[in-house]
Design an enzyme around this catalytic site. Structure first.
Site, PDB file in Angstrom:
ATOM      1  CG  ASP A 193       1.491   0.064  -2.099  1.00 41.45           C
ATOM      2  OD1 ASP A 193       1.320   0.795  -1.109  1.00 41.45           O
ATOM      3  OD2 ASP A 193       1.169  -1.141  -2.117  1.00 41.45           O
TER       4      ASP A 193
ATOM      5  NE  ARG B  28       5.129  -0.365  -2.343  1.00 47.31           N
ATOM      6  CZ  ARG B  28       5.232  -1.607  -2.828  1.00 47.31           C
ATOM      7  NH1 ARG B  28       6.008  -1.864  -3.851  1.00 47.31           N
ATOM      8  NH2 ARG B  28       4.547  -2.601  -2.281  1.00 47.31           N
TER       9      ARG B  28
HETATM   10  C1  S3P Z   1      -1.964  -3.893   1.125  1.00 45.64           C
HETATM   11  C2  S3P Z   1      -2.792  -2.812   1.243  1.00 45.64           C
HETATM   12  C3  S3P Z   1      -2.346  -1.415   1.121  1.00 45.64           C
HETATM   13  C4  S3P Z   1      -0.964  -1.316   0.485  1.00 45.64           C
HETATM   14  C5  S3P Z   1       0.003  -2.332   1.038  1.00 45.64           C
HETATM   15  C6  S3P Z   1      -0.532  -3.736   0.819  1.00 45.64           C
HETATM   16  C7  S3P Z   1      -2.524  -5.244   1.272  1.00 45.64           C
HETATM   17  O1  S3P Z   1      -2.291  -0.840   2.407  1.00 45.64           O
HETATM   18  O2  S3P Z   1      -0.446  -0.020   0.644  1.00 45.64           O
HETATM   19  O3  S3P Z   1       1.255  -2.216   0.415  1.00 45.64           O
HETATM   20  O4  S3P Z   1      -1.870  -6.228   0.893  1.00 45.64           O
HETATM   21  O5  S3P Z   1      -3.659  -5.365   1.775  1.00 45.64           O
HETATM   22  P1  S3P Z   1      -3.588  -0.139   3.075  1.00 45.64           P
HETATM   23  O6  S3P Z   1      -4.608  -1.172   3.264  1.00 45.64           O
HETATM   24  O7  S3P Z   1      -3.080   0.405   4.374  1.00 45.64           O
HETATM   25  O8  S3P Z   1      -3.988   0.928   2.116  1.00 45.64           O
END
Ligand code: S3P
Length: 434
Positions: free
Chosen positions: A313, A386
């Site tokens: 992120d 973001r």
């Molecule tokens: C998250 C996982 C990430 C991240 C998101 C939050 C989570 O996504 O980018 O902001 O809380 O499990 P991805 O699992 O798609 O990478």
């Protein structure tokens, strides 16, 4: 639709001590897992933000009673989910919809999970495929929300995840709670492990060697009592601001330092950032601590491989840091950025170009030759929190006053972003747009 904007002035000397709001990933999980546990789950420091409020409204739509003692303090009377009265609206919350989908697959009633236009564009095949392998009755048009989930007998699987995604891992593990037999997930990289930590604390039989996670349903899900630590992903905006604004010295306290989340600190340190991290204790089973940041002359770096998922992120704000760094920064293996709230590679490159930046996009990342002087501009946030916050931080080192349209979405993850920055002596002010 009218939306607020951020008015940003170039600044010097950010200073002071501050905190950031509670971790978004843990806040989603706290309400969802609390809804499943029989008894009262108490949550302090909960993130009251657009995305997490959508998860809270979801468990309420599923008949779970929630006492709201204050904005950030909740008691969830969990244990029994009931059929929802209509479609469930997850708004912009990608984590929300993917996690609740795993839970809904094991329920004895039908549910329809939907969200905003933005959420309807996000890929859902990544959860539909493994959940169907587990026996789920889940349908979607073109593998996008709305998702219709009907009762089905679930069974455990061994799933070799093609993408390192905590959301996919969590959806499969949560479905595993309602399945016959054990569920195993093999992850190609160290995706954030909050689900594993929290389910362990709740008495679930779950083990992990860092690559393979195995969950054996044992019917147990004890309620929790937790304080959510500060979100390192929100802290990252403040940290990069402190690094790039001359004469800055900032300290953040109570930040989650879970190593599956701190890739941004490693990368910034490799760029020569003056960052001191002091671990101060444990909160919700996660290490927390203090981060002190001082203005630094940054140098370019190469980012790729395992660290990408540990800072997935943080690439929009890393782009801003890279523009200020001496030399060529190359980011690889980050194609996931193209399927976030927006295609964060092209949206950030396009908006920063309005500030005069030259960024070369690649299919799985970007290349930046720095340092580059940013000029003042009016830029768009694209309803991506973001992106909006990264562009605001970029405005702090531009040649004049900038405007970031679309300030409202910042509160999807970081309510009070402008106020926090202003408290540190930055000029980022929310203004109404007529
Ligand atoms: C998250 C996982 C990430 C991240 C998101 C939050 C989570 O996504 O980018 O902001 O809380 O499990 P991805 O699992 O798609 O990478």
């Amino acid at each position: 639709m009218a939306n607020d904007c951020f008015k940003v002035k170039p600044t010097k000397g950010l200073s002071g001590k501050t905190t950031v709001p509670g971790d978004k990933s843990i806040s989603h999980r706290a309400v969802m897992f609390g809804a499943l546990a029989k008894g009262d789950t108490k949550v302090r420091g909960w993130l009251a933000a657009g995305d997490t409020e959508a998860s809270l409204a979801t468990i309420q739509a599923l008949g779970v009673e929630v006492e709201r003692h204050s904005k950030n303090e909740l008691t969830i009377h969990g244990g029994e989910l009931k059929p929802p009265k209509g479609n469930i609206n997850l708004v912009n919350a990608g984590t929300g919809i993917r996690l609740i989908a795993g839970i809904m697959c094991g329920q004895p009633f039908e549910s329809v999970l939907d969200g905003s236009e933005q959420l309807r564009r996000r890929p859902m095949k990544r959860i539909i495929t493994p959940l169907q392998m587990m026996g789920a009755d889940i349908t979607a048009i073109n593998d996008r929300a709305p998702l219709t989930i009907r009762p089905a007998q679930m069974h455990g699987i061994k799933y070799d995840m093609p993408v390192a995604s905590a959301q996919v891992k969590s959806a499969v593990l949560l479905a595993g709670l309602f399945a016959k037999g054990a569920t195993a997930v093999i992850q190609p990289g160290p995706a954030r492990d909050h689900t594993e930590r929290m389910l362990t604390a709740m008495g679930v039989d779950i083990s992990s060697d860092g690559t393979t996670i195995v969950l054996k349903p044992n019917g147990a899900l004890k309620p929790m009592d937790l304080t959510v630590p500060g979100d390192i992903s929100s802290a990252a905006f403040v940290i990069v601001a402190g690094l790039i604004v001359p004469d800055s010295d900032i300290t953040l306290t109570g930040v989650n330092l879970n190593s599956t989340r701190t890739g941004i600190l490693e990368v910034l340190k490799a760029m020569g950032a003056d960052i001191t991290v002091t671990e101060t204790g444990l909160e919700a089973g996660e290490p927390v601590g203090e981060i002190r940041v001082r203005h630094s002359v940054l140098k370019a770096t190469e980012v790729g491989g395992k660290v990408v998922v540990e800072m997935i992120d943080e690439f929009p704000i890393l782009m801003v840091a890279a523009l200020l760094a001496e030399g060529q920064t190359v980011v690889r293996d980050a194609q996931e950025l193209r399927v976030k709230e927006t295609d964060r590679i092209s949206v950030m490159a396009g908006e920063l170009a309005k500030m005069g930046a030259k960024i070369t996009e690649t299919p799985d990342g970007f290349i930046i030759d720095g340092p580059q002087q940013l000029k003042a501009a009016t830029v768009e946030g694209h309803d991506d929190h973001r992106v909006s916050m990264s562009l605001s931080v970029a405005g702090l080192v531009a040649t004049g006053d900038s405007t970031v349209m679309d300030a409202r979405c910042a509160s999807d993850s970081f309510p009070g972003f402008a106020e926090t920055m202003t408290g540190l002596n930055a000029h980022i002010v929310v203004e109404a747009v007529q």
